[in-house]
Structures are given as C-alpha cells and as structure tokens.
Scaffold this motif. Structure first.
Motif, PDB file in Angstrom:
ATOM      1  N   ARG A  76       0.833  -1.206   0.000  1.00 38.54           N
ATOM      2  CA  ARG A  76       0.000   0.000   0.000  1.00 38.54           C
ATOM      3  C   ARG A  76       0.866   1.255   0.000  1.00 38.54           C
ATOM      4  O   ARG A  76       2.065   1.198   0.274  1.00 38.54           O
ATOM      5  CB  ARG A  76      -0.925  -0.007   1.211  1.00 38.54           C
ATOM      6  N   SER A  77       0.231   2.383  -0.247  1.00 43.22           N
ATOM      7  CA  SER A  77       0.959   3.655  -0.317  1.00 43.22           C
ATOM      8  C   SER A  77       1.602   4.033   1.009  1.00 43.22           C
ATOM      9  O   SER A  77       2.599   4.743   1.038  1.00 43.22           O
ATOM     10  CB  SER A  77       0.025   4.770  -0.779  1.00 43.22           C
ATOM     11  N   ASP A  78       1.067   3.524   2.119  1.00 49.98           N
ATOM     12  CA  ASP A  78       1.653   3.832   3.420  1.00 49.98           C
ATOM     13  C   ASP A  78       2.777   2.867   3.794  1.00 49.98           C
ATOM     14  O   ASP A  78       3.328   2.936   4.884  1.00 49.98           O
ATOM     15  CB  ASP A  78       0.582   3.856   4.518  1.00 49.98           C
ATOM     16  N   SER A  80       2.547  -0.411   4.187  1.00 49.13           N
ATOM     17  CA  SER A  80       2.069  -1.673   4.760  1.00 49.13           C
ATOM     18  C   SER A  80       1.833  -2.691   3.644  1.00 49.13           C
ATOM     19  O   SER A  80       1.575  -2.329   2.498  1.00 49.13           O
ATOM     20  CB  SER A  80       0.787  -1.449   5.565  1.00 49.13           C
ATOM     21  N   THR A 107      -4.950   2.125   0.731  1.00 50.67           N
ATOM     22  CA  THR A 107      -4.868   3.499   1.202  1.00 50.67           C
ATOM     23  C   THR A 107      -4.690   4.367  -0.031  1.00 50.67           C
ATOM     24  O   THR A 107      -4.127   3.926  -1.035  1.00 50.67           O
ATOM     25  CB  THR A 107      -3.691   3.692   2.175  1.00 50.67           C
TER      26      THR A 107
END
Length: 173
Positions: A76-78, A80, A107
C-alpha cells in the motif's frame, strides 16, 4: 403461477446483475499484468478485488486450481503489505470472464500488486485489479435469494391449487 414466474424472473435478474458486476470488474480494471509481474496503480477506492482472467479456459475445475495456486502481495501507499492468497478466501466468485483471487483494502496513493502462481499454466495468465462493487454483489445475492423463496412459494401454491387442501366436514347423522 404468478408467484413462481416472479421468483424465476428475480432469480434470472439477480444472476444477470451478478454477472454484469463481475464482467465490469474484469473488463474495466484499474490495472492489469501477467501473473509473475508487478503492477502499480493510483488507489482512490477503499476496497479492490484481484481477479484471474479466465482467457480461453472453460474448465471450472482448472480455474479453481489456478486460483488456489495464486498468491498476491499488495504494498500500500503507506508501506504496509498484505498477502492475498487465492486458497484462503471466504468464497471465490467465478464467471465466464474471470475468477476472484481475493480482495484488499487500499490506502489512497500508489499501490503495487504482484501475483505469482505455482501452476505451470499460470505463466500464460493475467490478473486484473478493479474496485470492488460489494454493495451491487450483495443486492444481486438478495435478489437471487428472494427469487428462490418466491419460486418455492409459487411451487407450493401451485401444488396446493392442483391437489387441493384436505377439508374435514362433519356429516349430519
């Protein structure tokens, strides 16, 4: 008879809606790649579905085996990560267009998905990523369920109407 016909129409309508939702997901994906490759896309929806395209495969047992042998890693972009395993999903939906490998929450931002498979056939296959249309799928399942209930009620009413109900009458002596 009207109840049975309404049930049949609801059953058909629900099945058509479910197929249309599945076809929309496969035919208008946000990203697509060969199994074994990675794909990057800008996530703006909350939930996505990963689908293995069926291509020319018509044997559902082969498709089921391919889905079971496919694992995807989502970054994901974060930062994770999530592993989506075709063998560990609650239920897999399958249409003429493709079979679901699984779903994931994203995200907002750049998301990377890599799918790999253990089957020799998977090197020829493609996977797609599309926004999950969960509410439309739930509506389709509810319509199918109502169709089944209406059909059963209609069949029961037809049987009662043809056979008639037993009535015990007192005969004066």
């Amino acid at each position: 008879i009207a109840c049975a016909v309404a049930g049949l129409l609801a059953l058909i309508g629900g099945a058509v809606l479910f197929s249309a939702v599945s076809a929309t997901q496969v035919l208008s994906p946000v990203a697509e790649a060969d199994v074994g490759d990675a794909v990057t896309f800008e996530a703006d929806a909350d939930s996505y579905v990963i689908i293995l395209r069926r291509g020319e495969i018509s044997d559902e047992n082969v498709v089921d085996r391919l889905v079971l042998d496919t694992k995807c890693t989502v970054v994901r972009s974060d930062g994770s990560t999530k592993t989506v395993d075709g063998a560990n999903q609650f239920s897999s939906s399958q249409t003429d267009f493709g079979a679901s490998i699984g779903t994931f929450k994203a995200t907002k931002g750049t998301t990377r998905v890599t799918c790999v498979g253990e089957g020799s056939r998977l090197v020829l296959d493609r996977f797609v990523i599309a926004p999950e249309h969960k509410s439309a799928q739930i509506v389709a399942f509810v319509i199918i369920g109502l169709g089944i209930l209406l059909g059963l009620l209609g069949a029961w009413l037809i049987v009662v109407g043809v056979r008639g109900r037993s009535v015990v009458e007192r005969v004066p002596v």
